[in-house]
Design an enzyme around this catalytic site. Sequence first.
Site, PDB file in Angstrom:
ATOM      1  N   SER A  55       0.840  -1.185   0.000  1.00  0.00           N
ATOM      2  CA  SER A  55       0.000   0.000   0.000  1.00  0.00           C
ATOM      3  C   SER A  55       0.885   1.249   0.000  1.00  0.00           C
ATOM      4  O   SER A  55       1.745   1.396  -0.871  1.00  0.00           O
ATOM      5  CB  SER A  55      -0.941  -0.049   1.211  1.00  0.00           C
ATOM      6  OG  SER A  55      -1.980   0.872   1.083  1.00  0.00           O
ATOM      7  N   HIS A  59      -7.511  -5.619  -0.743  1.00  0.00           N
ATOM      8  CA  HIS A  59      -6.368  -4.715  -0.812  1.00  0.00           C
ATOM      9  C   HIS A  59      -5.085  -5.532  -0.707  1.00  0.00           C
ATOM     10  O   HIS A  59      -4.756  -6.071   0.343  1.00  0.00           O
ATOM     11  CB  HIS A  59      -6.467  -3.723   0.351  1.00  0.00           C
ATOM     12  CG  HIS A  59      -5.478  -2.614   0.307  1.00  0.00           C
ATOM     13  ND1 HIS A  59      -5.129  -1.941  -0.845  1.00  0.00           N
ATOM     14  CD2 HIS A  59      -4.754  -2.027   1.305  1.00  0.00           C
ATOM     15  CE1 HIS A  59      -4.242  -1.005  -0.561  1.00  0.00           C
ATOM     16  NE2 HIS A  59      -3.990  -1.032   0.735  1.00  0.00           N
ATOM     17  N   ASP A  95      -8.667  -4.286  -6.255  1.00  0.00           N
ATOM     18  CA  ASP A  95      -8.216  -3.504  -5.103  1.00  0.00           C
ATOM     19  C   ASP A  95      -8.998  -2.189  -5.005  1.00  0.00           C
ATOM     20  O   ASP A  95      -9.010  -1.401  -5.945  1.00  0.00           O
ATOM     21  CB  ASP A  95      -6.721  -3.207  -5.229  1.00  0.00           C
ATOM     22  CG  ASP A  95      -6.083  -2.768  -3.926  1.00  0.00           C
ATOM     23  OD1 ASP A  95      -6.667  -1.901  -3.241  1.00  0.00           O
ATOM     24  OD2 ASP A  95      -5.007  -3.277  -3.590  1.00  0.00           O
TER      25      ASP A  95
END
Length: 517
Positions: A230, A486, A456
């Site tokens: 991320s 995610h 995602d």
Amino acid sequence: MPNPPRIRAKALAGAAVLVALATVTGCAGRFVVIKGELSSQKLNWRDCPAPSPSEGGGNAPSPLPNGDRWQCATMKAPRNWDDPAGGTIDIALIRAKASGDPGKRIGSLIFNFGGPGGSGVSTLPAFAPDYETLRTRYDLVSFDPRGVGRSAGVKCEDDRQLDAYFQQDATPDDAAEQRTFLNNTRQFNNACRAHSGTILPYVRTTDAARDMDLMRQVLGDDTMHYFGISYGTELGGVYAHLFPRRVGRAVFDAVVDPTQTPEQVSLGQARGFQLAFDNYARDCTSKSTACPVGSTPQDVRKRISALLEDLDRAPISGIPPRRLTQTAATNGIAQALYSKSLWPYLTQGLQQAYAGDGKVLMLLSDALNGRDADGRYSNLAAANVSVNCGDEKPRYTAADVRARLPQFRAASPLFGDFLAWGMLTCVHWPVAGAADHPDVSAPGAAPILVIGNTGDPATPYQGARRMVDALGKGVGVELTYRGQGHGAYDSKNTCVQSAVNSYLLDGKVPAAGTVCS
């Protein structure tokens, strides 16, 4: 989601970015000074204590499968990298030593799990079972980036104030509500300045990247082996830009698009969360048993839109004494879209909310915002805003948001308004933002495996290709995961994990364009 932690990863819900402050040549001059003072420091590794409240609280990490204990230490880093002699701050580290043959140990594998604002010290033990194979040849290492947890953690509002902040109406409908929203944002930002003004100028992503290179030296590695997730992909990209010749084996998972402005990131997330929600709705209504939140995907969307409108007018019972507001419900829905494993809880929470019970959605919202069962908040929100606002140059106004609302609503009927108004997070921030977006160009760096997930919500799939292009020719190697949630590696998809493990353990770079389903 809205104004609260924008996990874009700058992740989980929101926007941001940054830029490299100096040329590699300029940095090298400063690092000569650091090398004599800090790169030779010895870390005092000890058994880890329980995470602090700012790191999320909880118990001390349990022993590893082979009985080894987690070890924690503190590294000294310059408070201001442009003035290395001007004092230091503490950077909290955690590690699990390699479990395999010492003669086959590669080095340390440093993790950043995103946010910005997430505590690596508390997160790595929680996910460690997924990385046991990697531990055969690496010490697994993570850290609280500066501004987070025990690393000069930023403080803004207290727990009582944060309860009110996360309950506020984050989609103001008229001029009076807009004034209240802006006043709440100003109050939060003023609290950050009052409690943490001396550290706020020094928590940008470029500062954290420099900390990582110092960490590499202190850990005794010639190159930095890295696993960024991320926002951690943005941090890794900035590191690669600043220190391309120091990149070892690196993996970027759930990839931030480094080419976008904060507005573009927010708009992309509106589309991403809407896509994830629509995928959830299709999944629920396609099962042989009746979906309790709607009969068709369109019906699910319609009923939830109606629920959120009702909550805007009249919140329902949540976790006493708090009530489930429209903002809290939207945050809870967003949190559940981060992992397909949370979809059953989303169904349960929506079903109960239809009946007037908002407990499950509020629990999901609390998880997103870093609130524990005792009402204590980690410093996730404070750190998230501090890093984002230090990184991103644009400062949007209410007029900007109003002008862009039609575009955001077209991108997502459910999340558009929230993400549009969330662009005001940095209003009246006391530190100027660095750039429109980060520079991650890294000519000459070793191959970096870049993994995009087609489903995602927080870091939309297209960002992986743009990261590959931005890193430069011969650096980024793209792998696609056709999945939900995610990130990809922690989905436990064997194709993804095999590709990552082969690269990190054996140096085998997968073919560019590999697709895992």
